[in-house]
Design a protein around this motif. Sequence first.
Motif, PDB file in Angstrom:
ATOM      1  N   ALA A  24      -7.645   0.188  -4.493  1.00  0.00           N
ATOM      2  CA  ALA A  24      -6.335  -0.434  -4.376  1.00  0.00           C
ATOM      3  C   ALA A  24      -6.435  -1.822  -4.267  1.00  0.00           C
ATOM      4  O   ALA A  24      -7.514  -2.614  -4.141  1.00  0.00           O
ATOM      5  CB  ALA A  24      -5.929  -0.059  -2.531  1.00  0.00           C
ATOM      6  N   SER A  25      -5.156  -2.419  -4.760  1.00  0.00           N
ATOM      7  CA  SER A  25      -4.805  -3.871  -4.938  1.00  0.00           C
ATOM      8  C   SER A  25      -3.596  -4.223  -4.797  1.00  0.00           C
ATOM      9  O   SER A  25      -2.511  -3.265  -4.863  1.00  0.00           O
ATOM     10  CB  SER A  25      -5.506  -4.355  -6.168  1.00  0.00           C
ATOM     11  N   GLY A  26      -3.264  -5.375  -4.449  1.00  0.00           N
ATOM     12  CA  GLY A  26      -1.909  -6.039  -4.428  1.00  0.00           C
ATOM     13  C   GLY A  26      -1.213  -5.711  -3.105  1.00  0.00           C
ATOM     14  O   GLY A  26       0.226  -6.321  -3.030  1.00  0.00           O
ATOM     15  N   PHE A  27      -2.026  -5.379  -2.235  1.00  0.00           N
ATOM     16  CA  PHE A  27      -1.395  -5.218  -0.695  1.00  0.00           C
ATOM     17  C   PHE A  27      -2.572  -5.303   0.131  1.00  0.00           C
ATOM     18  O   PHE A  27      -3.527  -5.262  -0.220  1.00  0.00           O
ATOM     19  CB  PHE A  27      -0.553  -3.992  -0.471  1.00  0.00           C
ATOM     20  N   ASP A  28      -2.229  -5.657   1.636  1.00  0.00           N
ATOM     21  CA  ASP A  28      -3.288  -5.797   2.574  1.00  0.00           C
ATOM     22  C   ASP A  28      -3.745  -4.271   2.811  1.00  0.00           C
ATOM     23  O   ASP A  28      -2.970  -3.557   3.654  1.00  0.00           O
ATOM     24  CB  ASP A  28      -2.587  -6.254   3.838  1.00  0.00           C
ATOM     25  N   PHE A  29      -4.786  -3.687   2.162  1.00  0.00           N
ATOM     26  CA  PHE A  29      -5.284  -2.450   2.185  1.00  0.00           C
ATOM     27  C   PHE A  29      -5.803  -2.216   3.715  1.00  0.00           C
ATOM     28  O   PHE A  29      -5.392  -1.168   4.343  1.00  0.00           O
ATOM     29  CB  PHE A  29      -6.484  -2.243   1.138  1.00  0.00           C
ATOM     30  N   ALA A  30      -6.571  -3.157   4.408  1.00  0.00           N
ATOM     31  CA  ALA A  30      -7.185  -2.712   5.632  1.00  0.00           C
ATOM     32  C   ALA A  30      -5.975  -2.623   6.579  1.00  0.00           C
ATOM     33  O   ALA A  30      -6.344  -1.865   7.543  1.00  0.00           O
ATOM     34  CB  ALA A  30      -7.681  -4.037   5.998  1.00  0.00           C
ATOM     35  N   ARG A  31      -4.680  -3.226   6.485  1.00  0.00           N
ATOM     36  CA  ARG A  31      -3.930  -3.079   7.361  1.00  0.00           C
ATOM     37  C   ARG A  31      -2.685  -1.874   6.930  1.00  0.00           C
ATOM     38  O   ARG A  31      -1.551  -1.488   7.749  1.00  0.00           O
ATOM     39  CB  ARG A  31      -2.886  -4.303   7.584  1.00  0.00           C
ATOM     40  N   SER A  32      -3.027  -1.032   5.933  1.00  0.00           N
ATOM     41  CA  SER A  32      -2.296   0.058   5.479  1.00  0.00           C
ATOM     42  C   SER A  32      -2.698   1.314   5.762  1.00  0.00           C
ATOM     43  O   SER A  32      -4.119   1.690   5.536  1.00  0.00           O
ATOM     44  CB  SER A  32      -2.035  -0.277   3.901  1.00  0.00           C
ATOM     45  N   ALA A  33      -1.865   2.323   6.312  1.00  0.00           N
ATOM     46  CA  ALA A  33      -2.224   3.646   6.254  1.00  0.00           C
ATOM     47  C   ALA A  33      -2.301   4.233   4.990  1.00  0.00           C
ATOM     48  O   ALA A  33      -1.396   3.781   4.055  1.00  0.00           O
ATOM     49  CB  ALA A  33      -1.184   4.407   7.263  1.00  0.00           C
ATOM     50  N   MET A  34      -3.277   5.205   4.742  1.00  0.00           N
ATOM     51  CA  MET A  34      -3.282   5.630   3.421  1.00  0.00           C
ATOM     52  C   MET A  34      -3.327   7.336   3.345  1.00  0.00           C
ATOM     53  O   MET A  34      -3.746   7.767   4.340  1.00  0.00           O
ATOM     54  CB  MET A  34      -4.468   5.248   2.696  1.00  0.00           C
ATOM     55  N   SER A  35      -2.975   7.826   2.107  1.00  0.00           N
ATOM     56  CA  SER A  35      -2.873   9.241   2.119  1.00  0.00           C
ATOM     57  C   SER A  35      -3.515   9.656   0.961  1.00  0.00           C
ATOM     58  O   SER A  35      -3.461   9.096  -0.234  1.00  0.00           O
ATOM     59  CB  SER A  35      -1.689   9.908   2.199  1.00  0.00           C
ATOM     60  N   TRP A  36      -4.045  11.115   0.478  1.00  0.00           N
ATOM     61  CA  TRP A  36      -4.347  11.792  -0.484  1.00  0.00           C
ATOM     62  C   TRP A  36      -3.063  12.961  -0.465  1.00  0.00           C
ATOM     63  O   TRP A  36      -2.897  13.576   0.584  1.00  0.00           O
ATOM     64  CB  TRP A  36      -5.659  12.180  -0.553  1.00  0.00           C
ATOM     65  N   LEU A  37      -2.720  12.918  -1.765  1.00  0.00           N
ATOM     66  CA  LEU A  37      -1.431  13.906  -2.127  1.00  0.00           C
ATOM     67  C   LEU A  37      -2.102  14.792  -3.141  1.00  0.00           C
ATOM     68  O   LEU A  37      -2.971  14.222  -3.901  1.00  0.00           O
ATOM     69  CB  LEU A  37      -0.364  13.436  -2.245  1.00  0.00           C
TER      70      LEU A  37
END
Length: 119
Positions: A24-37
């Motif tokens: 991931a890049s271009g945003f604050d990954f550590a502060r972001s919830a993430m998913s797999w679809l």
Amino acid sequence: EVQLVESGGALVQPGGSLRLSCAASGFDFARSAMSWLRQAPGQELEWVASIGSGQTEGNSASNRFTISRDNAKSTLYLQLSSLKTEDTAMYYCAKGIGLSADKIAPLPRGQGTQVIVSS
């Protein structure tokens, strides 16, 4: 700009395992919830797993799948185990969380990585 690049997809036999990665890049990954679809041919996009910003492991649609993250590397992972033919699909990494089709469709996601489970 949100950029998500998935890798790790492959052709694997039933019962096998794979680990998918998402850089991931271009945003604050550590502060972001993430998913797999995932999306199988002819099927709707569906939720596979999600993890909150402060979690080391999250929730998944199957106990055969484990989502995790490495914030230092801005990388999301999905461990797939005991794979079945019905797990064949394009797997996408997405920024954010949603469970229903109308919630996950708008999530920013990468180009996907193909998983084929076949003997």
